[in-house]
Design an enzyme around this catalytic site. Structure first.
Site, PDB file in Angstrom:
ATOM      1  N   CYS A 164       3.181   0.284  -8.704  1.00 55.79           N
ATOM      2  CA  CYS A 164       3.962  -0.843  -8.182  1.00 55.79           C
ATOM      3  C   CYS A 164       4.854  -1.405  -9.283  1.00 55.79           C
ATOM      4  O   CYS A 164       4.378  -1.695 -10.387  1.00 55.79           O
ATOM      5  CB  CYS A 164       3.026  -1.928  -7.658  1.00 55.79           C
TER       6      CYS A 164
ATOM      7  N   CYS B 256       0.875  -1.172   0.000  1.00 57.89           N
ATOM      8  CA  CYS B 256       0.000   0.000   0.000  1.00 57.89           C
ATOM      9  C   CYS B 256       0.913   1.224   0.000  1.00 57.89           C
ATOM     10  O   CYS B 256       2.120   1.097  -0.250  1.00 57.89           O
ATOM     11  CB  CYS B 256      -0.980  -0.010   1.171  1.00 57.89           C
TER      12      CYS B 256
ATOM     13  N   CYS C   2      -4.002  -0.721  -2.185  1.00 56.45           N
ATOM     14  CA  CYS C   2      -4.177   0.716  -2.371  1.00 56.45           C
ATOM     15  C   CYS C   2      -4.262   0.990  -3.867  1.00 56.45           C
ATOM     16  O   CYS C   2      -3.411   0.526  -4.631  1.00 56.45           O
ATOM     17  CB  CYS C   2      -2.992   1.444  -1.737  1.00 56.45           C
TER      18      CYS C   2
END
Length: 256
Positions: free
Chosen positions: A199, A118, A192
């Site tokens: 990411c 997250c 998230c």
């Protein structure tokens, strides 16, 4: 004759349509936006939206606004609700077909490696890591990290894990995602919406899963603890359903 006169159970009626079945199958693996589901099921957006509405009306699927782009919504399958409806459908056919409404346990003897991500790694991903470790009992290895980690764990993260699950996280500190970039993982779970977009890729082609869970820190309430309670409960439910799916992964492909 009495059975033949019974109404078709709602789950059977909903799942029997091929588009709805494919939507349920895709959402059983994680949360998606409409345009992503359009690609995954290979149907026009208006048709996908229509069937998503029917699934939402049944209570099987919910939608929440993306924290990254408020014009977007993520769709989520309530697996507990699905299990309840499926159990009811089986029992309606014959009492002997009564099914367990809880997910099966992890059977693999080879530990899988899971990463939870997250933004701050002070709430959602840290809670997920702790709950996975507790529920897996050493059969799954879990880590968590943040794209913009906070200096310390949120006080309510520490409190909710201790008071509700007996897990002591008081000595743990948030970890930056960059410190794990060379670590191979079997599954990467983003919790998230913003973290999902940025990411980085991980080697060895891990399984990617997204859980669109609101940040309890941003609940807007002066006392955010109830939001942390709700977040921990949702993550715990998702962890229970994640564990059996890890048996399909192949940890032996990871590099040493």
């Amino acid at each position: 004759m009495a059975l033949a006169r019974q109404a078709v159970p709602p789950f059977v009626h909903l799942a029997a349509h091929p588009v709805r079945w494919r939507l349920l199958a895709e959402l059983s693996n994680g949360d998606y936006r409409v345009r992503e589901l359009v690609v995954r099921v290979g149907e026009p957006q208006n048709l996908v939206s229509y069937h998503l509405r029917l699934l939402r009306d049944s209570g099987l699927v919910t939608a929440s606004r993306s924290s990254n782009d408020r014009r977007d919504s993520y769709y989520h399958l309530d697996l507990d609700r699905a299990a309840e409806m499926l159990t009811g459908a089986c029992a309606a056919l014959h009492p002997a077909l009564q099914m367990a409404s809880t997910p099966t346990e992890l059977e693999s003897s080879v530990p899988s490696m899971v990463l939870f991500v997250c933004a701050g790694n002070s709430a959602r991903s840290a809670i997920a890591e702790a709950l996975l470790r507790q529920r897996a009992g050493g059969r799954v290895e879990g880590l968590s990290a943040g794209t913009r980690p906070k200096p310390f764990m949120h006080a309510n993260t520490v409190r909710v894990l201790w008071e509700e699950f007996g897990i002591d996280l008081s000595d743990q500190r948030p970890r930056h995602l960059d410190t794990l970039i060379d670590q191979p993982f079997d599954a990467v779970v983003t919790l998230c919406d913003k973290a999902r977009e940025i990411c980085p890729d991980f080697g060895d082609d891990p399984r990617w899963i997204h859980w669109s869970i609101p940040d309890p820190v941003a609940s807007g309430s002066e006392d955010s603890y109830p939001a942390f309670l709700a977040t921990a409960a949702e993550i715990d439910t998702r962890i229970r359903y994640l564990l059996p799916t890890l048996t399909a992964l192949d940890p032996t492909k990871r590099s040493a």
